[in-house]
Scaffold this active site. Structure first.
Site, PDB file in Angstrom:
ATOM      1  N   GLY A 206      47.169  57.908  27.568  1.00  0.00           N
ATOM      2  CA  GLY A 206      46.451  58.683  26.551  1.00  0.00           C
ATOM      3  C   GLY A 206      45.573  57.807  25.674  1.00  0.00           C
ATOM      4  O   GLY A 206      45.234  56.667  26.021  1.00  0.00           O
TER       5      GLY A 206
ATOM      6  N   THR B 149      53.508  61.351  18.607  1.00  0.00           N
ATOM      7  CA  THR B 149      53.082  59.957  18.471  1.00  0.00           C
ATOM      8  C   THR B 149      53.240  59.469  17.033  1.00  0.00           C
ATOM      9  O   THR B 149      53.095  60.255  16.097  1.00  0.00           O
ATOM     10  CB  THR B 149      51.604  59.879  18.893  1.00  0.00           C
ATOM     11  OG1 THR B 149      51.537  60.108  20.292  1.00  0.00           O
ATOM     12  CG2 THR B 149      50.970  58.549  18.578  1.00  0.00           C
TER      13      THR B 149
HETATM   14  N1  ASP Z   1      47.860  61.207  21.627  1.00  0.00           N
HETATM   15  C1  ASP Z   1      49.046  61.073  22.455  1.00  0.00           C
HETATM   16  C2  ASP Z   1      48.629  61.054  23.897  1.00  0.00           C
HETATM   17  O1  ASP Z   1      47.765  61.823  24.273  1.00  0.00           O
HETATM   18  C3  ASP Z   1      50.006  62.194  22.256  1.00  0.00           C
HETATM   19  C4  ASP Z   1      50.458  62.398  20.835  1.00  0.00           C
HETATM   20  O2  ASP Z   1      49.680  62.210  19.910  1.00  0.00           O
HETATM   21  O3  ASP Z   1      51.626  62.759  20.655  1.00  0.00           O
HETATM   22  O4  ASP Z   1      49.219  60.317  24.651  1.00  0.00           O
END
Ligand code: ASP
Length: 389
Positions: free
Chosen positions: A285, A255
């Site tokens: 998410g 992300t």
């Molecule tokens: N936090 C993001 C999610 O759970 C994933 C990530 O941080 O890459 O969708």
């Protein structure tokens, strides 16, 4: 769930990785060696230079090992992070708004195939890229978010349009894309998001899942890339897989996010993601959830990366800012506590970037690495990836 996670977290705590930024690094390009950057990022001392304004970014946290990241790949990723910092700085140095700096920086990372957002988004279980994003303006507490979109090249811009051009905070799926059309945002073909690397990441995740003996409905192969999402049948015990990098074999959350403090003292935050590889059933998410993966108010701004389910349940972004507000804690202390204590005890892997209105910066993470960077008034970009120099 995450092999050797607790031991990694333990090591992280022992190392007391406050990751409070002293923006003393002299990195002038992505080629600059990591050691000096990391040293600047890993001091527990208060910053010796306290910027009046600046920008902090992340490109995801997770198991990122030095031995598995080729020098070419590392240089390329550092170059994108540097470009993102410079894009945000170009806005701030002219007296622009923190929100404009946040979206400018995030757009650069969304357009790169190296990060799990926009072009580089991971595939869900059905072989489809499903994108989430959010922004929040600290001064006004206005916020905008989109989730589960398939045809939006820069979801961060659509999230901002939701904030600025609608009475709502969050729009999902087809509705969000209908809103995009109404605002003149072009819908791109889903194939735009196809990258061989992410596709192989999904194949690897499916193989691992099948090897573990997932229920039959979870063993199916994904549809052809770029096809419309299939209608999955809910099954108990469905599992999520942290993004598996097929090049490195590492598990990471890719992300992207940014927080900024502008010359007027206003904070802003934004986060954009493809979510987690092999996600299913319309899973959303933390990134687009205000208070979980993204939050800004008049004293504190946070963007998160990690296993979203934990960040939602522990309202991580708001928890950090609430500790600053109610306990009068210094921002780095609040951020460290939530990431290294609250989340570690819960078993949640990931990290955050955060800024307060005095320009203090925190970048704690409880995984082995987090792509991250900072730029202040002097315009010198500082980029780091690993925990250990
Ligand atoms: N936090 C993001 C999610 O759970 C994933 C990530 O941080 O890459 O969708």
């Amino acid at each position: 769930m995450f092999p050797s996670f607790s031991s990694r977290m333990h090591r992280g705590l022992l190392a007391s990785t406050a990751l409070l930024l002293a923006p003393l690094g002299c990195a002038t390009s992505s080629q600059v060696g990591a050691a000096r950057d990391e040293a600047a990022l890993r001091t527990d001392e208060p910053p010796r230079v306290k910027p009046k304004w600046g920008l902090v970014i992340h490109g995801g946290a997770g198991v990122i090992s030095r031995e598995n990241l080729s020098p070419e790949r590392e240089a390329a990723m550092r170059a994108v992070l540097t470009e993102a910092l410079q894009a945000g700085h170009a806005v701030l140095v002219k007296g622009g708004r923190g929100m404009d700096a946040v979206t400018a920086a995030i757009r650069v990372m969304e357009d790169s195939p190296y990060f799990n957002a926009g072009k580089g988004a991971v595939f869900n279980h059905d072989g489809v890229n499903e994108l989430d994003a959010a922004v929040m303006d600290g001064k006004t507490r206005m916020a905008g978010a989109v989730a589960g979109v398939h045809h939006i090249q820069n979801p961060i811009d659509l999230a901002r349009l939701v904030m600025e051009k609608s009475p709502h905070v969050m729009m999902v799926g087809d509705g969000a894309e209908a809103f995009a059309k109404s605002q003149g945002v072009p819908l791109v073909d889903a194939k735009y998001f196809y990258t061989e690397e992410r596709w192989q990441g999904l194949q690897r995740a499916l193989e691992q899942e099948n090897a573990k003996g997932a229920p039959p409905a979870e063993q199916g192969q994904p549809s052809t890339p770029g096809q419309s999402p299939a209608q999955p049948q809910p099954q108990p015990g469905s599992s999520l897989t942290p993004g598996v990098d097929p090049i490195t074999g590492d598990h990471k959350f890719g992300t992207v996010g940014a927080v900024a403090l502008d010359m007027d003292g206003n904070l802003a935050a934004g986060t954009s993601t493809g979510g987690m590889t092999n996600k299913r059933f319309g899973r959303v998410g933390d990134s687009p959830i205000i208070g979980a993966g993204t939050y800004a108010d008049e004293r504190c701004a946070v963007s998160a990366t990690g296993h979203g389910e934990f960040f939602i349940r522990y309202t991580v972004a708001r928890d950090i800012c609430a500790r600053v507000e109610y306990q009068d804690l210094p921002l780095p202390e609040a951020a460290n506590f939530v990431i290294h204590d609250v989340l570690v005890k819960a078993g949640g892997e990931g990290g955050v970037i955060a800024m307060d209105r005095q320009g203090h910066v925190a970048m704690p993470f409880n995984s082995s690495g987090m792509y991250r960077g900072y730029i202040g008034e002097d315009g010198t970009p500082t980029v780091a990836i690993f925990q250990q120099p």
